[in-house]
Every structure is written in C-alpha cells, then in structure tokens.
Design a protein around this motif. Structure first.
Motif, PDB file in Angstrom:
ATOM      1  N   SER A  37       0.756  -1.229   0.059  1.00  0.00           N
ATOM      2  CA  SER A  37       0.042   0.137  -0.014  1.00  0.00           C
ATOM      3  C   SER A  37       0.830   1.257  -0.111  1.00  0.00           C
ATOM      4  CB  SER A  37      -1.053   0.024   1.124  1.00  0.00           C
ATOM      5  OG  SER A  37      -0.071   0.105   2.476  1.00  0.00           O
ATOM      6  N   THR A  38       1.946   1.411   0.672  1.00  0.00           N
ATOM      7  CA  THR A  38       2.925   2.428   0.804  1.00  0.00           C
ATOM      8  C   THR A  38       3.503   2.574  -0.688  1.00  0.00           C
ATOM      9  OG1 THR A  38       3.325   2.299   3.215  1.00  0.00           O
ATOM     10  CG2 THR A  38       4.910   3.421   1.644  1.00  0.00           C
ATOM     11  N   LEU A  39       4.094   1.419  -1.116  1.00  0.00           N
ATOM     12  CA  LEU A  39       4.540   1.401  -2.565  1.00  0.00           C
ATOM     13  C   LEU A  39       3.502   2.265  -3.557  1.00  0.00           C
ATOM     14  CD1 LEU A  39       6.523  -1.816  -2.798  1.00  0.00           C
ATOM     15  CD2 LEU A  39       7.388   0.616  -2.599  1.00  0.00           C
ATOM     16  N   SER A  40       2.216   1.423  -3.402  1.00  0.00           N
ATOM     17  CA  SER A  40       1.265   2.136  -4.505  1.00  0.00           C
ATOM     18  C   SER A  40       1.083   3.788  -4.354  1.00  0.00           C
ATOM     19  CB  SER A  40      -0.006   1.321  -4.077  1.00  0.00           C
ATOM     20  OG  SER A  40      -0.954   1.769  -5.023  1.00  0.00           O
ATOM     21  N   ARG A  41       0.840   3.970  -3.024  1.00  0.00           N
ATOM     22  CA  ARG A  41       0.654   5.482  -2.516  1.00  0.00           C
ATOM     23  C   ARG A  41       1.891   6.324  -3.154  1.00  0.00           C
ATOM     24  NH1 ARG A  41      -0.629   3.675   2.529  1.00  0.00           N
ATOM     25  NH2 ARG A  41       0.876   5.433   3.492  1.00  0.00           N
ATOM     26  N   LEU A  42       3.043   5.741  -2.971  1.00  0.00           N
ATOM     27  CA  LEU A  42       4.113   6.478  -3.520  1.00  0.00           C
ATOM     28  C   LEU A  42       4.131   6.701  -4.968  1.00  0.00           C
ATOM     29  CD1 LEU A  42       7.503   4.880  -1.751  1.00  0.00           C
ATOM     30  CD2 LEU A  42       6.635   7.213  -1.692  1.00  0.00           C
ATOM     31  N   GLU A  43       3.942   5.524  -5.813  1.00  0.00           N
ATOM     32  CA  GLU A  43       3.729   5.705  -6.963  1.00  0.00           C
ATOM     33  C   GLU A  43       2.489   6.435  -7.701  1.00  0.00           C
ATOM     34  OE1 GLU A  43       3.724   1.694  -8.965  1.00  0.00           O
ATOM     35  OE2 GLU A  43       5.777   1.250  -8.329  1.00  0.00           O
TER      36      GLU A  43
END
Length: 190
Positions: A37-43
């Motif tokens: 979820s953090t990676l997705s929000r970063l992208e």
C-alpha cells in the motif's frame, strides 16, 4: 525546477522503472520491506517520498538514487573568473570557494628581480606549464622547467619568479597549514 516539482514527479518515475523491469508491487515489497500500500501510494503521488523509502527501492532496482528522484543536472562546472594583476604578475583563480585550498594559473612576465623571501602559514604546490621558474626556498635556489613541480611549507622563507630569461606560466595551489598532507610515523618499540 523547485524541490516540490522534483518530488511530484518521483511517483511516475518509480512506476515507470518498476514496470520496465517487470516487477510487481508485491515483489518490490518483499525486496524492500515496504508495504504494497505504501509503494502504491508513492507511485500514485499520494505519499511524499522520503530518503527512508527511496533508498531501499533504489537498492532493489540497482539504480542510483538520482535516477529515482530525477535530480536536476548540476550547474555549469566551469570556473569563469577575471584575471587579477598583483605586483606585475597575472593570476587566474581556478577555484570558486573562498578559504580552503586555492588554485591559480599564474603568468610571471620576463623580468629580473632580487629575491625577497617571505614566510606565512600554509602549504604551496607549484607546477610549471611553460618557461622557467626560479624558486628560492630556505638555502635552496633552484630553477624549475616546464613539467616540473615543487611543494613546500610556506613557513620556510621562500620566493619565486622569472629567471629573467623569459616569461613563465605556472599553476599554484595554496592551502592553509591544516590542509597539507601529514605523514605520521609510529614510535619505535623499545
């Protein structure tokens, strides 16, 4: 480009790099320890990138951090300075920062002078580009030709200038005493 502009583009760059490598968010999560979820929000740009998050991603993709953030190019590295004339000698500063190690290209005109050795704190390196440079250092009186170098502690009485046979062009690097290389010897064992 402002810092905010650079950071705003990081998400799209992270997604592009991940897709080019055909890596899923789950695989990247396993490699970095960062949640999906953090990676997705970063992208998607919903989470602001931080060094703590970007370093493991850069390591997982095996790319420099600059590539992830799209760091702006470094400014023009050329040093453009005006020549300084002192005592008939022309100096071109080759460094921009005040203090610390200073570099100069120097042109000494053809002239005959009586040496007037001086002392001061620091350390100096000379490299002759063309002509012949007379160096008086303590008890030594030597002539350096093109391609020759000298280095010395400026607390030793010194003077350098033209031999009187023609102009001389040389590089001079001068640094405070604390910036010279120190060679330390180990004490002898008894």
């Amino acid at each position: 480009m402002s810092t905010d502009d650079v950071l705003a583009e990081v998400g799209a760059r992270l997604r592009r790099i991940r897709k080019e490598r055909e890596v899923t968010l789950a695989t990247l999560s396993e490699a970095t320890g960062i949640s999906v979820s953090t990676l997705s929000r970063l992208e998607s740009g919903l989470r602001k990138p931080s060094l703590e998050l970007l370093l493991p991603i850069a390591q997982a993709h095996q790319v420099p951090l600059d590539e992830l953030v799209g760091a702006p190019p470094v400014g023009d590295p050329r040093v453009r300075s005006e020549p300084i004339v002192r005592g008939g000698r022309t100096h071109w500063p080759l460094t921009r920062q005040p203090g610390g190690l200073q570099a100069f290209k120097v042109l000494e005109p053809q002239r005959k002078q009586d040496p007037d050795p001086r002392t001061h704190e620091g350390y100096e390196w000379l490299y002759v580009l063309s002509g012949r440079l007379r160096l008086v250092l303590g008890e030594h009186d030597v002539v350096l030709s093109a391609g020759e170098a000298a280095e010395f502690d400026t607390r030793v009485p010194h003077w350098f200038g033209s031999t009187g046979e023609g102009p001389v062009e040389f590089l001079s690097l001068f640094g405070p005493q604390g910036e010279r290389m120190h060679v330390r010897a180990r004490p002898r064992r008894k």
